[in-house]
Design a protein around this motif. Structure first.
Motif, short mmCIF file in Angstrom:
data_model
loop_
_atom_site.label_atom_id
_atom_site.label_comp_id
_atom_site.label_asym_id
_atom_site.label_seq_id
_atom_site.Cartn_x
_atom_site.Cartn_y
_atom_site.Cartn_z
N LEU A 216 -55.93 43.85 61.71
CA LEU A 216 -56.04 43.61 60.27
C LEU A 216 -56.47 44.93 59.64
O LEU A 216 -57.49 45.50 60.02
CB LEU A 216 -57.11 42.54 59.99
N VAL A 217 -55.68 45.46 58.72
CA VAL A 217 -56.07 46.69 58.06
C VAL A 217 -56.31 46.41 56.59
O VAL A 217 -55.54 45.71 55.93
CB VAL A 217 -55.05 47.82 58.26
N MET A 218 -57.44 46.91 56.09
CA MET A 218 -57.84 46.54 54.73
C MET A 218 -57.83 47.76 53.82
O MET A 218 -58.12 48.87 54.25
CB MET A 218 -59.26 45.98 54.76
N THR A 219 -57.51 47.54 52.59
CA THR A 219 -57.58 48.64 51.63
C THR A 219 -57.93 48.13 50.24
O THR A 219 -57.52 47.04 49.85
CB THR A 219 -56.25 49.43 51.57
N ALA A 220 -58.70 48.95 49.53
CA ALA A 220 -59.01 48.61 48.15
C ALA A 220 -58.15 49.47 47.22
O ALA A 220 -58.23 49.34 46.02
CB ALA A 220 -60.48 48.85 47.86
N THR A 221 -57.35 50.36 47.81
CA THR A 221 -56.51 51.19 46.96
C THR A 221 -55.32 50.37 46.52
O THR A 221 -54.50 49.97 47.33
CB THR A 221 -56.01 52.41 47.73
N PRO A 222 -55.28 50.06 45.24
CA PRO A 222 -54.26 49.12 44.82
C PRO A 222 -52.90 49.78 44.68
O PRO A 222 -52.54 50.26 43.63
CB PRO A 222 -54.78 48.63 43.47
N ILE A 223 -52.17 49.79 45.76
CA ILE A 223 -50.79 50.26 45.70
C ILE A 223 -49.95 49.07 45.27
O ILE A 223 -50.11 47.99 45.82
CB ILE A 223 -50.29 50.72 47.08
N VAL B 184 -63.64 37.80 54.80
CA VAL B 184 -62.40 37.34 55.42
C VAL B 184 -62.25 37.99 56.80
O VAL B 184 -61.91 37.32 57.78
CB VAL B 184 -61.20 37.68 54.51
N ALA B 185 -62.57 39.28 56.86
CA ALA B 185 -62.50 39.98 58.15
C ALA B 185 -63.49 39.35 59.14
O ALA B 185 -63.18 39.17 60.31
CB ALA B 185 -62.80 41.46 57.96
N LEU C 290 -60.64 43.66 74.61
CA LEU C 290 -60.49 43.91 73.18
C LEU C 290 -59.36 43.04 72.63
O LEU C 290 -58.23 43.12 73.09
CB LEU C 290 -60.18 45.39 72.95
N GLY C 291 -59.68 42.21 71.63
CA GLY C 291 -58.66 41.29 71.13
C GLY C 291 -58.24 41.56 69.70
O GLY C 291 -57.13 41.23 69.29
N PHE C 292 -59.13 42.20 68.93
CA PHE C 292 -58.89 42.26 67.49
C PHE C 292 -59.46 43.56 66.92
O PHE C 292 -60.59 43.93 67.21
CB PHE C 292 -59.57 41.06 66.84
N ILE C 293 -58.63 44.23 66.13
CA ILE C 293 -59.07 45.46 65.48
C ILE C 293 -59.03 45.28 63.97
O ILE C 293 -58.01 44.82 63.42
CB ILE C 293 -58.14 46.63 65.87
N ILE C 294 -60.13 45.63 63.31
CA ILE C 294 -60.17 45.61 61.85
C ILE C 294 -60.31 47.05 61.39
O ILE C 294 -61.19 47.77 61.86
CB ILE C 294 -61.39 44.81 61.34
N ILE C 295 -59.45 47.47 60.49
CA ILE C 295 -59.56 48.83 59.97
C ILE C 295 -59.86 48.76 58.49
O ILE C 295 -59.11 48.15 57.72
CB ILE C 295 -58.25 49.61 60.23
#
Ligand code: ADP
Ligand code: MG
Length: 697
Positions: A429-436, A311-312, A397-402
């Protein structure tokens, strides 16, 4: 209104034992004054206040022991080591050293009395301390015991625990009650019913030097009122910084990206699978965000293996197509490398140039990469914290993915974002797998919109998890051998004491040689945080290629490894890790179509809480369910787990454990950011400095 700035600013260099080199190291951790040192909070405590009889000590706990040396010999096994037997009238135990000098051996003579401190492990039925600290006892001169519990600090290369303790003591000596302004009023503190600890200096002192009478159980769970007082303040500070980010982004403009699917179509046409409907939905959400002339700020949550990266990538293509540069920031080099190879594979067919920027590059190489980034020659830049260093200049720079956003502080994200310095802001776009849990995430991360991939790609066979005690170790090794014979690959994860990276790496080394000796037909690889980056890369790429069949690793593999042929994972001492971390680790298997297994190889006896957590791991594969359980149990294992993974960007708070404070945090942070901007700034300065070194593995 109390003063916001300390009455006394004490610089680091005036403290005993701190020279320019150490001051630099501390600066890199965000510590720039004596006061900052006091806010460098312990991870946990050791009880060195009493000597324990050998007969009473328990596996997995640390203890001070005193006894007489009965024998001391070098043994040549799989690994040369020095074994020293000691006895105290209640039992016998062994001290084991892998590294030792001749002089050291000479001092350890039978008959000599010794005091040692270390973590107790049960090895082949006997009790051992591996690499204990020790002191010889001179007859007639008994050694004093510690007056306070001994704090263990989060650390970085080159600063030992002993040094931390000394620096912090020096800082307390140089400061007094008036040096640390109380930024939260009684009114704020009473929001969560904890007005007892308004005086910060003494609160901090108790945290750094707790008396042995303190309730250690509560402490180890992070639930002591002292800790909660500070956790509350930290959460308030963090949330204020999120509010500021949000406010920034509402006022900022960004370049709208019109929907032109040319590259996207090309990419999807070579992709060997269909996107899941959750992936399609999230991509649509992103596209609709970036089509607007204001910056996107979106949190993408999805379980391990749910396919966030694609997706990123699809989002990145929208920008690259317009000639804008894209940056992907990951918390570790291993993860950055993994992304590099994934993206190269995907993007090379589209003639998009992808490059890596990490801190440890040869100078000439680094210059070249920086030049390619600055000229726009590099279209997608992947890297670690190195991406936010001053010398890095981007090109449109247009897009940052974290990736793994919980490992970065707001200030780091802000620095990266400010690398674009014209009137437009970047999309993020910031991504996390830590299911909060969703509501918690939305409340706390006031700056973010929220998307979730709540569906795994089809064709995954669920991972079967079993728990076995260490008595069954040989059977487990047999199982590893079978899997390798069938052409499968295996992970063996070693966990150990979290404050000693060295010991953890040693444990992995020992295990790797043990397994290599027992499994002569299997190619065993080893990866841990102490390896140099090229070595790490080499091992990981051999594992990727299947040349290494069994990978022994510390928890560094937690993120960013994707080997579909790996179908078995052994996790040693799972009782030491939190559910979320175990789940993340386990998510490294079950990525192909073969049935995968995870063996939790625990040490007996398990605590009640440990048993419960292992049982939950066996019963469910669902990251969100596990997160909720974690939340309910609030066990010490979870506290340990977060810290062990280096996952905590928080120093003392834990979003899930402290969830009951969130309403109060919201009220206090809203009030402060609306009406007291000075307090807001002081809080951010105190709690959210730009620390870049914590998590470099
Ligand atoms: P994570 O969300 O943990 O970052 P990844 O993006 O690494 O997950 O995806 C895990 C694996 O699943 C990768 O090998 C990826 O290519 C694959 N994958 C992603 N999306 C799909 C899909 N829709 N169908 C099949 N496989 C997929
Ligand atoms: Mg990922």
């Amino acid at each position: 209104m109390p003063p916001l700035t300390p009455t006394k600013m004490v610089s680091l260099s005036t403290l005993k034992g701190i020279g320019p080199a150490i001051a630099n190291k501390l600066n890199a951790l965000g510590i720039s004054s004596a006061m900052d040192l006091l806010f460098h909070l312990p991870l946990r405590y050791q009880d060195r206040t009493k000597v324990q009889p050998i007969g009473s000590i328990r596996n997995g706990y640390s203890a001070v022991i005193e006894g007489e040396i009965r024998a001391c010999d070098i043994v040549f096994g799989k690994r040369r080591s020095l074994l020293c037997k000691i006895q105290d009238g209640t039992g016998v135990m062994t001290l084991r050293f892998f590294h030792f000098s001749a002089a050291q051996k000479k001092g350890l003579v039978p008959g000599q009395m010794i005091r040692c401190y270390g973590e107790v492990s049960l090895v082949r039925g006997g009790i051992e301390l591996i690499h204990p600290e020790y002191q010889l006892i001179i007859p007639g001169q008994p050694l004093p015991t510690a007056e306070y519990l001994t704090a263990v600090y989060p650390s970085t290369d080159g600063i030992s625990q002993v040094r931390w303790r000394n620096y912090i003591k020096a800082a307390f000596d140089a400061l007094d009650e008036n040096s640390i302004p109380n930024l939260l009023s009684d009114k704020h503190l009473s929001l969560f019913d904890n007005k007892n600890f308004t005086d910060l200096y003494s609160t901090l002192k108790l945290l750094h030097f707790p008396p042995p009478t303190i309730d250690l159980e509560l402490f180890s769970e992070g639930m002591h009122p002292l800790q909660r007082r500070l956790a509350f303040e930290e959460l308030v500070a963090q949330r204020i910084s999120h509010l500021i980010l949000r406010k920034d982004s509402l006022q900022e403009s960004a370049i709208a990206i019109s929907d032109n699917s040319h590259l996207e179509q090309q990419f999807l046409s070579v992709l060997p699978f269909e996107l899941t409907s959750a992936q399609k939905r999230v991509l649509a959400e992103i596209k609709s965000d970036i089509a607007r002339p204001s910056p996107m700020l979106r949190l993408l949550q999805g379980d391990v293996g749910s396919g966030k990266t694609i997706v990123a990538a699809l989002a990145a293509l929208q920008f690259i197509q317009q000639g804008q540069q894209v940056v992907l920031m990951a918390p570790t080099e291993i993860l950055a490398e993994q992304h590099l190879s994934t993206f190269k594979e995907w993007f090379n067919t589209l003639s998009i140039s992808v490059n890596l920027l990490v801190s440890k590059l040869p100078a000439a190489e680094k210059r070249q990469r920086l030049a390619d980034i600055a000229s726009g020659q590099t279209q997608l830049v992947i890297g670690t914290h190195a991406l936010i260093q001053d010398q890095v200049v981007y090109h449109d720079l247009g897009f940052i993915i974290i990736d793994e956003q919980h490992r970065f502080g707001v200030e780091q994200r802000r620095t990266l974002k400010n690398k674009r310095d014209d009137i437009h802001s970047v999309h993020q776009l910031v991504m996390t797998a830590t299911p909060i849990p969703r509501t918690l995430a939305m409340t706390f991360y006031a700056d973010l919109d929220y998307s979730v991939i709540d569906e795994l790609p089809p064709g995954r066979t669920p991972i079967e998890t079993v728990a076995l005690s260490n008595d069954k170790r040989l059977e487990v090794i047999e199982r590893v051998s079978n899997a390798c014979q069938q052409g499968r690959q295996v992970y063996w994860i070693c966990t150990l004491i979290e404050d000693s990276e060295t010991l953890q790496c040693q444990a992995a080394e020992t295990t790797a040689s043990e397994l290599a000796a027992l499994l002569p037909d299997v190619n065993v690889g080893l990866v841990h945080g102490r390896l140099k980056s090229p070595q790490k890369q080499a091992v990981m790429s051999h594992f990727n290629d299947g040349d290494i069949q069994l990978l022994v690793a510390t928890t560094v593999v937690e993120v960013g490894v994707n080997v579909p042929n790996a179908s078995l994972m052994i996790i040693e001492n799972p009782e030491r890790l939190g559910l979320s971390q175990l789940h993340q680790l386990r998510g490294r298997v079950g990525r192909g179509s073969i049935k995968s297994h995870c063996v939790l190889l625990y040490q007996k006896p398990l605590s009640k809480n440990g048993k419960q957590r292992i049982e939950i791991m066996r019963m469910t594969n669902d990251g969100f369910k596990l997160a909720e359980k974690d939340l309910q149990m609030r066990g010490p294992g979870q506290v340990l787990g977060t810290q062990q993974s280096g996952a905590a960007i928080f120093r003392i708070a834990d979003l899930e454990r402290d969830a009951d404070m969130i309403d109060a945090v919201v009220q206090a942070s809203n009030a402060i950011s609306n009406s007291s901007p000075d307090v807001a700034n002081a809080l951010i300065k105190r709690w959210c400095p730009l620390a870049t070194n914590y998590i470099d593995v």
